[in-house]
Design an enzyme around this catalytic site. Sequence first.
Site, PDB file in Angstrom:
ATOM      1  N   GLY A 131      32.399   2.111  67.763  1.00 14.11           N
ATOM      2  CA  GLY A 131      30.977   1.779  67.649  1.00 14.11           C
ATOM      3  C   GLY A 131      30.703   0.487  68.390  1.00 14.11           C
ATOM      4  O   GLY A 131      30.080   0.457  69.441  1.00 14.11           O
TER       5      GLY A 131
ATOM      6  N   ARG B 168      25.086 -10.264  60.065  1.00 10.52           N
ATOM      7  CA  ARG B 168      26.528 -10.504  60.207  1.00 10.52           C
ATOM      8  C   ARG B 168      26.964 -11.944  59.889  1.00 10.52           C
ATOM      9  O   ARG B 168      27.947 -12.145  59.171  1.00 10.52           O
ATOM     10  CB  ARG B 168      27.010 -10.123  61.615  1.00 10.52           C
ATOM     11  CG  ARG B 168      26.942  -8.622  61.896  1.00 10.52           C
ATOM     12  CD  ARG B 168      27.579  -8.273  63.245  1.00 10.52           C
ATOM     13  NE  ARG B 168      29.021  -8.353  63.186  1.00 10.52           N
ATOM     14  CZ  ARG B 168      29.740  -9.281  63.792  1.00 10.52           C
ATOM     15  NH1 ARG B 168      29.177 -10.211  64.531  1.00 10.52           N
ATOM     16  NH2 ARG B 168      31.050  -9.277  63.686  1.00 10.52           N
TER      17      ARG B 168
ATOM     18  N   CYS C  22      14.796 -18.154  52.349  1.00 10.78           N
ATOM     19  CA  CYS C  22      15.156 -19.091  51.280  1.00 10.78           C
ATOM     20  C   CYS C  22      16.559 -18.821  50.743  1.00 10.78           C
ATOM     21  O   CYS C  22      16.751 -18.452  49.578  1.00 10.78           O
ATOM     22  CB  CYS C  22      14.122 -19.015  50.164  1.00 10.78           C
ATOM     23  SG  CYS C  22      12.505 -19.551  50.733  1.00 10.78           S
ATOM     24  N   GLU C  23      17.543 -18.945  51.607  1.00 12.81           N
ATOM     25  CA  GLU C  23      18.962 -18.794  51.270  1.00 12.81           C
ATOM     26  C   GLU C  23      19.745 -19.763  52.152  1.00 12.81           C
ATOM     27  O   GLU C  23      19.491 -19.848  53.358  1.00 12.81           O
ATOM     28  CB  GLU C  23      19.465 -17.372  51.586  1.00 12.81           C
ATOM     29  CG  GLU C  23      18.778 -16.244  50.867  1.00 12.81           C
ATOM     30  CD  GLU C  23      19.341 -15.987  49.484  1.00 12.81           C
ATOM     31  OE1 GLU C  23      20.371 -16.600  49.128  1.00 12.81           O
ATOM     32  OE2 GLU C  23      18.721 -15.182  48.767  1.00 12.81           O
TER      33      GLU C  23
END
Length: 404
Positions: free
Chosen positions: A270, A307, A338-339
Amino acid sequence: MLYIKNKLTFDKKNVESLAKKYGTPLYCYSFNKLKSNILELKKYFRSFSPLICFAVKSNTNTKILNEIKKFNLGADVVSLGELMKALKAGINEKKIVFSGVGKTSTELNYAIKKNILLINAESKSEILEIEKIAKKKKKIVDIGIRLNPNTDAQTLSQISTGKKENKFGVGEKVFLQLVEYIKRSQNLNLKCLSVHIGSQILNHKPYQNMLKVVDRTIRKSKYKFEYIDLGGGMGIDYEHDNSKLNLKKYSQDIKKFLKIHKSKIIFEPGRSIIGNSAILLTKIVYIKEGDKKDFVILDVAMNDLMRPALYGAKHKIIPLKKSNQKSKKMYEFVGPICESTDTFSTIKKYQKLKEKDFLAICDVGAYGVSLASNYNVRPKPLEILIKNSKVQILKKRQKISELI
């Protein structure tokens, strides 16, 4: 990608003009790169002409799948949705393999109805379920068994799939028991030994070890497999430091294996086909000054490219306009979500940037859009393909109104 007069071009197109015309975030694919990746794989393995089944999980865009199909590739699918997309893209059902540990009876029913090439089973329970459906339909179903070779792929632990602590496949002892069971079944036809040890592999030695285990297992089984599915996992050069899997050595190892075992090889690549064929364009919203570093806040976020947040993957970030001016402080490139994990890269000695500048995140063709979400109620980005100097829209940008 190439800088001409300090301006980034992609497939001979000025990238900044694309960003301004189509807006950001923007996934931009190169047909030429996609084509050259497929032809390179075929070139290295042409002596035994494998069936190459594109791993649909890496990129599920139907128009991309249709372009890939034109090179006579099949598909490796892991869900009902992926199988339906592959068929919609025109991929021949006799070039489709269905992998995955948790196929439901609905998914198995559909796959059997469509007469796909192989269902690669990963447990005894799944084999019994396939047999039950086959009996009901009065059919003989072609299947494979996925072997877990307990081989370290020497890759990120989150994308390792061939060690005994991973959920995939069955160990050698169970594998041999299942071979005997299927031989006695009136509704199952065992055609394939399947194996897949992980993703983003840049060293051919884990593949060598995998082939040794497969060789040993086949000898013990005393069974003639029509297909050996070696999975995918071939890595790409995310760091742009010429790290590359030695396909020539891998091909030589397979040729040695085929002198003993006269089977047809299946590959499920892939990333190596689609990964480096795309860039993700983004615009700087703000530059927020900090004590030791400045935060470059982008309009692209972890919902657009998961990722880095998911397993710390690295993607090169390059400016669309080159400059010799260097930033005095380190830059951390972050998204607006918000992380704290919504961060892409921290880079020292980057060129000086300003708000509203455009940047490109490289090598996002695999597991970019396919892992994208609507987290924070953010619309998914526009996708375009450059082919024969023309721009095609692969998928329109989602509208917020569609999400509300």
